[in-house]
Write an enzyme that holds these catalytic residues in place. Structure first.
Site, short mmCIF file in Angstrom:
data_model
loop_
_atom_site.label_atom_id
_atom_site.label_comp_id
_atom_site.label_asym_id
_atom_site.label_seq_id
_atom_site.Cartn_x
_atom_site.Cartn_y
_atom_site.Cartn_z
N ASN A 1 0.86 -1.18 0.00
CA ASN A 1 0.00 0.00 0.00
C ASN A 1 0.91 1.24 0.00
O ASN A 1 1.44 1.63 1.03
CB ASN A 1 -0.88 -0.07 1.26
CG ASN A 1 -1.95 0.99 1.29
OD1 ASN A 1 -1.84 2.01 0.61
ND2 ASN A 1 -2.98 0.75 2.08
N ARG B 1 -2.18 -1.85 -3.84
CA ARG B 1 -3.21 -0.81 -3.91
C ARG B 1 -2.74 0.19 -4.96
O ARG B 1 -1.67 0.80 -4.81
CB ARG B 1 -3.37 -0.13 -2.57
CG ARG B 1 -4.28 1.07 -2.63
CD ARG B 1 -4.43 1.70 -1.26
NE ARG B 1 -5.09 2.98 -1.38
CZ ARG B 1 -4.68 4.10 -0.79
NH1 ARG B 1 -3.62 4.10 -0.03
NH2 ARG B 1 -5.34 5.21 -0.96
N HIS C 1 -10.24 5.97 -2.10
CA HIS C 1 -10.40 5.21 -0.85
C HIS C 1 -11.34 4.02 -1.03
O HIS C 1 -12.00 3.56 -0.08
CB HIS C 1 -10.91 6.11 0.31
CG HIS C 1 -9.92 7.13 0.75
ND1 HIS C 1 -10.26 8.43 1.01
CD2 HIS C 1 -8.59 7.04 0.99
CE1 HIS C 1 -9.19 9.11 1.38
NE2 HIS C 1 -8.15 8.29 1.35
N ARG D 1 -3.59 18.60 1.86
CA ARG D 1 -4.34 18.88 0.63
C ARG D 1 -5.52 19.79 0.93
O ARG D 1 -6.14 19.68 1.98
CB ARG D 1 -4.87 17.56 0.03
CG ARG D 1 -3.79 16.71 -0.58
CD ARG D 1 -4.35 15.39 -1.07
NE ARG D 1 -3.75 14.27 -0.36
CZ ARG D 1 -4.25 13.04 -0.32
NH1 ARG D 1 -5.35 12.76 -0.98
NH2 ARG D 1 -3.64 12.09 0.35
N GLU E 1 -7.65 -2.11 4.54
CA GLU E 1 -7.49 -2.15 3.08
C GLU E 1 -6.71 -3.39 2.66
O GLU E 1 -6.99 -3.98 1.61
CB GLU E 1 -6.76 -0.88 2.61
CG GLU E 1 -7.62 0.37 2.76
CD GLU E 1 -6.83 1.66 2.64
OE1 GLU E 1 -5.66 1.70 3.06
OE2 GLU E 1 -7.39 2.64 2.10
#
Ligand code: AMP
Length: 400
Positions: A9, A93, A181, A241, A380
């Site tokens: 990831n 990912r 996501h 961000r 995840e």
């Protein structure tokens, strides 16, 4: 034979990984996990066992250290600790799949070529993911790799939620809302099926609040709408961000301040968000909550305000709300943020139990709340393992 899947990831300056063993009946257990932090400045590698005990650690002082030696360290150390078993597969990912990759896929030369063409759409992410895939091909040439796209879960979004009000020629070139996501949202949607089947069938907002943050509107477990759009820059205020921004600001920054495209990109991705709002105190929510600086408090309040405003939009998309789920670093651990968000949603009939919230209980709403509020840790990597085995045709993926 047990299957061992390495899940990778990659973030912008970190790489998290885990190795999971999956038995004949689909029973899975974590073997190893680890991370390389601060890639590009002073990389720090750590490998832990399932209980969290450190098995290996290494620091590099050279900011120029490239990805290849860092990954070599991961591959060598992971294999060293697999006690005789071999890696079966590697799952990645991949942040952006563009318009053509809406399901996990086995890595082939054709997929690599197709992802390369996507680089202009996701210049910060695709080269990063491709470098990782290529390095692992060199280090483990016999181990199949699978790409799991973060955008794929949002393929169910209807056209009204997907299109920007721009001429069709740009949409044809891939300018549309993708959402991100996805592996996290998919994990939560599946988890709800087992722990809260009534919610799994209903209208739920999932708040993935980490360094990157977004909301997803789930209707019967499928993505109906989300706050991130063409890139993971849109929507909520994040660590560095900016989140949703009037597009005229970009034109103004270029015209009036003479900023180049690269400078604007750096500003919006790396110098904005909580870091900018707090006047440089931190991009990290835990530090901001502990700070006595008024600007740190202001940053937290704006984070919550924007979140509540964007949640309002998703509630309209869903035409109501049955459940709200908090997940990822901030969502799972910051009870103060959860309390502030729920207070902003009190108009909906949201009521939380302060003690349950402080304990990070699974359900933090009161029995008479109009909306159930849950805290569910995301995973995840579990989704990456499942997709990787499924793409490779391994039936035990169904049991995961
Ligand atoms: P993630 O990207 O999911 O690892 O989440 C990172 C974010 O979670 C950072 O802003 C952290 O400060 C925040 N976080 C992690 N633990 C806590 C905590 N105990 N309290 C507040 N924020 C936390």
């Amino acid at each position: 034979m047990p299957r061992i899947v390495l899940a990778l990831n990659a973030g912008s300056s970190s790489l998290k990984f885990s190795a999971t063993t999956v038995g004949e009946e689909g029973q899975s257990s974590l073997l190893l996990k680890g991370e390389i932090e601060d890639i590009g400045s002073a990389p720090h590698f750590v490998l832990k066992n399932a209980q969290g005990a450190i098995l290996a650690e290494r620091r590099w002082t050279d900011s120029e250290t490239s990805m290849q030696p860092l990954l070599e360290e991961v591959a060598v150390r992971v294999r060293e600790h697999l006690t005789g078993d071999e890696l079966t597969a590697i799952g990645h990912r991949v942040v952006h799949g563009g318009p053509d990759h809406m399901a996990p896929e086995r890595v082939t030369p054709a997929l690599i070529a197709s992802l390369e063409k996507l680089t202009p759409i996701a210049p910060l992410h695709i080269p990063h993911n491709l470098a990782l895939i290529r390095s692992m091909m060199k280090l483990c040439p016999d181990v199949p790799q699978v790409a799991c796209f973060d955008t794929a879960f949002h393929r169910t979004m209807p056209a009204v939620a997907r299109r920007f009000a721009l001429p069709a020629v740009y949409e044809a070139a891939g300018v549309r809302r993708y959402g991100f996501h996805g592996l996290s949202y998919e994990y939560i949607a599946r988890k709800l099926e087992s722990i809260a089947p009534h919610l799994a069938k209903g209208r739920v907002i999932v708040a993935h609040l980490g360094n990157g943050a977004s909301l997803c509107a789930l209707q019967a477990g499928r993505s109906l709408d989300t706050t991130m759009g063409f890139s993971p820059l849109d929507g909520l205020v994040m660590g560095t961000r900016c989140g949703a921004l009037d597009p005229a600001i970009v034109l103004y920054l270029e015209n009036q301040f003479g900023l180049s495209v690269d400078e604007v990109r750096h500003l919006l991705y790396r110098e904005s968000g909580l870091l900018a709002l707090s006047g440089g105190v931190a991009n990290d929510m835990r530090t901001l909550l502990a700070s006595a600086e008024p600007k740190a408090r202001e940053a937290v309040e704006i984070f919550v305000h924007v979140l509540a405003r964007q949640a309002g939009g998703l509630i309209a998309s869903l035409q109501g709300l049955d459940g709200f789920v908090f997940t990822a670093g901030i969502g799972e651990h910051a009870s103060e943020i959860r309390a502030m968000v729920c207070e902003k949603l009190a108009w909906l009939g949201v009521k939380i139990d302060p003690q349950a919230n402080l304990r990070h209980a699974d359900i933090i709403s009161t029995p008479d709340s109009e909306v159930e509020v849950w805290v569910i840790p995301t995973d995840e990597d579990a989704m990456i393992v499942r997709h990787t085995l499924a793409v490779l045709g391994d039936g035990r993926a169904r049991a995961l």
